[in-house]
Design a protein around this motif. Structure first.
Motif, PDB file in Angstrom:
ATOM      1  N   ARG A 204      76.781  17.174  25.485  1.00  0.00           N
ATOM      2  CA  ARG A 204      76.146  16.629  26.677  1.00  0.00           C
ATOM      3  C   ARG A 204      74.753  17.258  26.801  1.00  0.00           C
ATOM      4  NH1 ARG A 204      79.676  14.615  30.420  1.00  0.00           N
ATOM      5  NH2 ARG A 204      77.793  13.623  31.263  1.00  0.00           N
ATOM      6  N   SER A 205      73.822  16.543  27.338  1.00  0.00           N
ATOM      7  CA  SER A 205      72.455  17.050  27.497  1.00  0.00           C
ATOM      8  C   SER A 205      72.078  17.040  28.973  1.00  0.00           C
ATOM      9  CB  SER A 205      71.466  16.196  26.707  1.00  0.00           C
ATOM     10  OG  SER A 205      71.331  14.911  27.301  1.00  0.00           O
ATOM     11  N   PRO A 206      71.185  17.954  29.384  1.00  0.00           N
ATOM     12  CA  PRO A 206      70.718  17.938  30.778  1.00  0.00           C
ATOM     13  C   PRO A 206      70.098  16.608  31.181  1.00  0.00           C
ATOM     14  CG  PRO A 206      70.111  20.001  29.727  1.00  0.00           C
ATOM     15  CD  PRO A 206      70.644  19.108  28.650  1.00  0.00           C
ATOM     16  N   ALA A 207      69.336  15.991  30.282  1.00  0.00           N
ATOM     17  CA  ALA A 207      68.713  14.707  30.603  1.00  0.00           C
ATOM     18  C   ALA A 207      69.772  13.645  30.894  1.00  0.00           C
ATOM     19  CB  ALA A 207      67.812  14.257  29.462  1.00  0.00           C
ATOM     20  N   GLU A 208      70.849  13.666  30.135  1.00  0.00           N
ATOM     21  CA  GLU A 208      71.942  12.706  30.358  1.00  0.00           C
ATOM     22  C   GLU A 208      72.573  12.904  31.731  1.00  0.00           C
ATOM     23  OE1 GLU A 208      76.412  11.887  28.486  1.00  0.00           O
ATOM     24  OE2 GLU A 208      74.925  13.038  27.345  1.00  0.00           O
ATOM     25  N   LEU A 209      72.737  14.171  32.129  1.00  0.00           N
ATOM     26  CA  LEU A 209      73.323  14.454  33.444  1.00  0.00           C
ATOM     27  C   LEU A 209      72.392  13.999  34.570  1.00  0.00           C
ATOM     28  CD1 LEU A 209      74.793  18.036  32.803  1.00  0.00           C
ATOM     29  CD2 LEU A 209      75.978  15.838  32.709  1.00  0.00           C
ATOM     30  N   ILE A 210      71.098  14.183  34.397  1.00  0.00           N
ATOM     31  CA  ILE A 210      70.147  13.742  35.421  1.00  0.00           C
ATOM     32  C   ILE A 210      70.175  12.224  35.545  1.00  0.00           C
ATOM     33  CG2 ILE A 210      67.720  13.670  36.096  1.00  0.00           C
ATOM     34  CD1 ILE A 210      68.964  16.390  36.420  1.00  0.00           C
ATOM     35  N   ARG A 211      70.234  11.522  34.409  1.00  0.00           N
ATOM     36  CA  ARG A 211      70.309  10.056  34.471  1.00  0.00           C
ATOM     37  C   ARG A 211      71.543   9.600  35.232  1.00  0.00           C
ATOM     38  NH1 ARG A 211      69.083  10.576  28.889  1.00  0.00           N
ATOM     39  NH2 ARG A 211      66.862  10.225  28.476  1.00  0.00           N
ATOM     40  N   ALA A 212      72.676  10.282  34.994  1.00  0.00           N
ATOM     41  CA  ALA A 212      73.903   9.922  35.700  1.00  0.00           C
ATOM     42  C   ALA A 212      73.763  10.157  37.199  1.00  0.00           C
ATOM     43  CB  ALA A 212      75.080  10.711  35.135  1.00  0.00           C
ATOM     44  N   LEU A 213      73.096  11.253  37.578  1.00  0.00           N
ATOM     45  CA  LEU A 213      72.899  11.522  39.004  1.00  0.00           C
ATOM     46  C   LEU A 213      71.993  10.476  39.655  1.00  0.00           C
ATOM     47  CD1 LEU A 213      72.477  15.413  39.225  1.00  0.00           C
ATOM     48  CD2 LEU A 213      74.400  14.024  39.985  1.00  0.00           C
ATOM     49  N   LEU A 214      70.983  10.035  38.928  1.00  0.00           N
ATOM     50  CA  LEU A 214      70.088   9.019  39.476  1.00  0.00           C
ATOM     51  C   LEU A 214      70.830   7.712  39.751  1.00  0.00           C
ATOM     52  CD1 LEU A 214      66.913   9.593  37.252  1.00  0.00           C
ATOM     53  CD2 LEU A 214      67.209  10.195  39.652  1.00  0.00           C
ATOM     54  N   GLN A 215      71.885   7.464  38.972  1.00  0.00           N
ATOM     55  CA  GLN A 215      72.707   6.283  39.207  1.00  0.00           C
ATOM     56  C   GLN A 215      73.697   6.486  40.345  1.00  0.00           C
ATOM     57  OE1 GLN A 215      72.425   3.321  37.607  1.00  0.00           O
ATOM     58  NE2 GLN A 215      70.710   4.086  36.391  1.00  0.00           N
ATOM     59  N   ARG A 216      74.100   7.751  40.559  1.00  0.00           N
ATOM     60  CA  ARG A 216      75.184   8.032  41.498  1.00  0.00           C
ATOM     61  C   ARG A 216      74.692   8.377  42.903  1.00  0.00           C
ATOM     62  NH1 ARG A 216      77.809  11.247  38.296  1.00  0.00           N
ATOM     63  NH2 ARG A 216      77.322  13.270  39.211  1.00  0.00           N
ATOM     64  N   VAL A 217      73.610   9.118  43.016  1.00  0.00           N
ATOM     65  CA  VAL A 217      73.118   9.523  44.338  1.00  0.00           C
ATOM     66  C   VAL A 217      72.509   8.308  45.029  1.00  0.00           C
ATOM     67  CG1 VAL A 217      71.503  11.004  45.587  1.00  0.00           C
ATOM     68  CG2 VAL A 217      72.700  11.882  43.566  1.00  0.00           C
ATOM     69  N   PRO A 218      72.953   7.984  46.247  1.00  0.00           N
ATOM     70  CA  PRO A 218      72.452   6.771  46.923  1.00  0.00           C
ATOM     71  C   PRO A 218      70.948   6.831  47.154  1.00  0.00           C
ATOM     72  CG  PRO A 218      74.404   7.652  48.035  1.00  0.00           C
ATOM     73  CD  PRO A 218      73.976   8.685  47.038  1.00  0.00           C
ATOM     74  N   VAL A 219      70.292   5.733  46.809  1.00  0.00           N
ATOM     75  CA  VAL A 219      68.855   5.613  47.041  1.00  0.00           C
ATOM     76  C   VAL A 219      68.630   5.168  48.483  1.00  0.00           C
ATOM     77  CG1 VAL A 219      66.741   4.411  46.348  1.00  0.00           C
ATOM     78  CG2 VAL A 219      68.456   5.024  44.635  1.00  0.00           C
ATOM     79  N   PRO A 220      67.688   5.768  49.206  1.00  0.00           N
ATOM     80  CA  PRO A 220      67.458   5.363  50.603  1.00  0.00           C
ATOM     81  C   PRO A 220      67.063   3.895  50.688  1.00  0.00           C
ATOM     82  CG  PRO A 220      65.698   6.790  49.818  1.00  0.00           C
ATOM     83  CD  PRO A 220      66.784   6.846  48.789  1.00  0.00           C
ATOM     84  N   THR A 221      67.724   3.188  51.592  1.00  0.00           N
ATOM     85  CA  THR A 221      67.468   1.752  51.755  1.00  0.00           C
ATOM     86  C   THR A 221      66.694   1.445  53.020  1.00  0.00           C
ATOM     87  OG1 THR A 221      69.621   1.504  52.828  1.00  0.00           O
ATOM     88  CG2 THR A 221      69.523   1.103  50.454  1.00  0.00           C
ATOM     89  N   ALA A 222      66.474   2.454  53.866  1.00  0.00           N
ATOM     90  CA  ALA A 222      65.713   2.221  55.098  1.00  0.00           C
ATOM     91  C   ALA A 222      64.282   1.831  54.752  1.00  0.00           C
ATOM     92  CB  ALA A 222      65.722   3.473  55.965  1.00  0.00           C
ATOM     93  N   ALA A 223      63.696   1.028  55.626  1.00  0.00           N
ATOM     94  CA  ALA A 223      62.313   0.593  55.395  1.00  0.00           C
ATOM     95  C   ALA A 223      61.394   1.803  55.405  1.00  0.00           C
ATOM     96  CB  ALA A 223      61.896  -0.394  56.472  1.00  0.00           C
ATOM     97  N   LEU A 224      60.550   1.889  54.377  1.00  0.00           N
ATOM     98  CA  LEU A 224      59.634   3.012  54.260  1.00  0.00           C
ATOM     99  C   LEU A 224      58.283   2.621  54.845  1.00  0.00           C
ATOM    100  CD1 LEU A 224      60.474   4.122  50.617  1.00  0.00           C
ATOM    101  CD2 LEU A 224      61.390   5.027  52.736  1.00  0.00           C
ATOM    102  N   ASP A 225      57.809   3.432  55.747  1.00  0.00           N
ATOM    103  CA  ASP A 225      56.489   3.193  56.336  1.00  0.00           C
ATOM    104  C   ASP A 225      55.451   3.446  55.255  1.00  0.00           C
ATOM    105  OD1 ASP A 225      54.678   4.620  59.160  1.00  0.00           O
ATOM    106  OD2 ASP A 225      54.282   2.889  57.895  1.00  0.00           O
ATOM    107  N   PRO A 226      54.754   2.425  54.739  1.00  0.00           N
ATOM    108  CA  PRO A 226      54.024   2.565  53.495  1.00  0.00           C
ATOM    109  C   PRO A 226      52.905   3.572  53.483  1.00  0.00           C
ATOM    110  CG  PRO A 226      53.504   0.471  54.525  1.00  0.00           C
ATOM    111  CD  PRO A 226      54.639   1.083  55.291  1.00  0.00           C
ATOM    112  N   SER A 227      52.219   3.822  54.543  1.00  0.00           N
ATOM    113  CA  SER A 227      51.181   4.852  54.457  1.00  0.00           C
ATOM    114  C   SER A 227      50.733   5.315  55.825  1.00  0.00           C
ATOM    115  CB  SER A 227      49.973   4.339  53.668  1.00  0.00           C
ATOM    116  OG  SER A 227      49.471   3.174  54.244  1.00  0.00           O
TER     117      SER A 227
END
Length: 350
Positions: free
Chosen positions: A311-334
């Motif tokens: 197993r590689s650290p990069a592989e584990l990070i990719r798995a976390l990016l798939q698993r940790v929920p991405v924020p879906t709330a509207a982002l105030d752009p600037s």
């Protein structure tokens, strides 16, 4: 107040700040790519690290352009540059400097070492002893040097670009965890594709392109761009997402050591720089995704079982990016960035 100073630039319109950043980055990238052919992603990550006020570890096999990348970036910016060849007999004082007795003054005076430069290129950093490597710890984190109970500040901007060969381990020392954690990002150059290698043969066979490289930016401009990156808007949702992503590494059974709180700071700083390079004054989750592996992977310590399972650290990070929920709330752009700039402009005497 001079027009080129960082303070003067802090009152400039948002579009003007981002326009200057984009133009400067394009010039530096084009300059570096004259030397490192066919690696735009590697050059971009180096620039992200520079604008995030970080340090870069270039790790790869010999002959792929690790040192050329470091030297080309250093020469593209008109600022002080030094190079240190790390060897087993290198001493800490060879890096930081030392106090020398001055007979005329009848006192000791400090002679600065090569660390007193805006960009420090450390070649084959893992060939020096842990004692010598530790001389960089204070420099990289606190931007200062302490010698004989006296503390000397380093210049700004300040960036360490270190190279190491992960294959040939004879006569080398593994980087301490504390030092690896101080590198904002790690990048592997990799072999060029056939077309890029052919272009390199055509252009580099007759002469070294480093000899013809001229600065296309300077330290004052880099400081202005760094100040602009600091003010790129980071919403509470994206901030929380970065914290959740980093803290998730500490719960992985494949790891003996997860990412540190320092890595969270480096992650959001690099995400701000990534957003600015994309022409945005606000960070989105895609910016976190773009730099998560270079920023986090080299800090993770695998268990023996995970290493045996390849197993590689990069592989584990990719798995976390798939698993940790991405924020879906509207982002105030600037809004926050624009509000900050407007407040600065409102306080400026006309």
């Amino acid at each position: 107040m001079t027009p080129g100073s960082p303070s003067a630039n802090s009152h400039a319109p948002v579009d003007q700040v981002l326009g200057e950043l984009h133009g400067a980055v394009q010039r530096i990238a084009a300059n570096v790519e004259r030397v490192l052919v066919g690696k735009p992603d590697v050059v971009r990550l180096a620039l992200v690290t520079l604008l995030a006020e970080g340090h870069l570890l270039v790790e790869d096999v010999p002959g792929v352009g690790k040192t050329s990348l470091a030297k080309a970036l250093a020469r593209s910016i008109d600022c002080t540059v030094s190079r240190v060849q790390f060897t087993p007999d290198l001493l800490p004082s060879d890096i930081t400097g030392s106090s020398i007795y001055n007979r005329q003054e009848n006192d000791f005076e400090f002679r600065p070492g090569p660390i007193f430069a805006n960009i420090v290129v450390g070649d084959e950093i893992n060939r020096a002893s842990p004692k010598t490597q530790s001389a960089l710890l204070e420099c990289m984190e606190e931007h200062q040097v302490t010698v004989d109970a006296n503390t000397y500040p380093l210049g700004s901007p300040f960036m360490v670009i270190a190279t190491q060969n992960p294959i040939e381990m004879e006569g080398t020392y593994a980087l301490p965890e504390a030092q690896r954690d101080r590198f904002t990002a790690r990048v592997s150059v990799g072999y060029p594709d056939p077309a890029a290698e052919l272009a390199m043969v055509d252009e580099h066979a007759g002469h070294n392109p480093l000899d013809d490289l001229r600065p296309v930016s300077d330290a004052a401009q880099i400081l202005r761009l760094i100040e602009a990156v600091r003010r790129v808007h980071l919403s509470p949702e994206v901030r929380r997402y970065a914290v959740e992503l980093v803290s998730a590494t500490r719960r992985l059974p494949e790891l003996r050591l997860g990412a540190s709180p320092r890595s969270t700071l480096h992650l959001v700083r690099a995400a701000r720089a990534q957003a600015a390079l994309a022409g945005r004054d606000f960070v989105v989750p895609d910016d976190i995704h773009a730099i998560a592996i270079p920023v986090l992977a080299h800090r993770l310590v695998m268990t023996a079982e995970a290493q045996a399972a390849r197993r590689s650290p990069a592989e584990l990070i990719r798995a976390l990016l798939q698993r940790v929920p991405v924020p879906t709330a509207a982002l105030d752009p600037s809004a926050a960035f624009v509000r900050s700039m407007n407040n600065n402009n409102a306080g400026t005497p006309r």
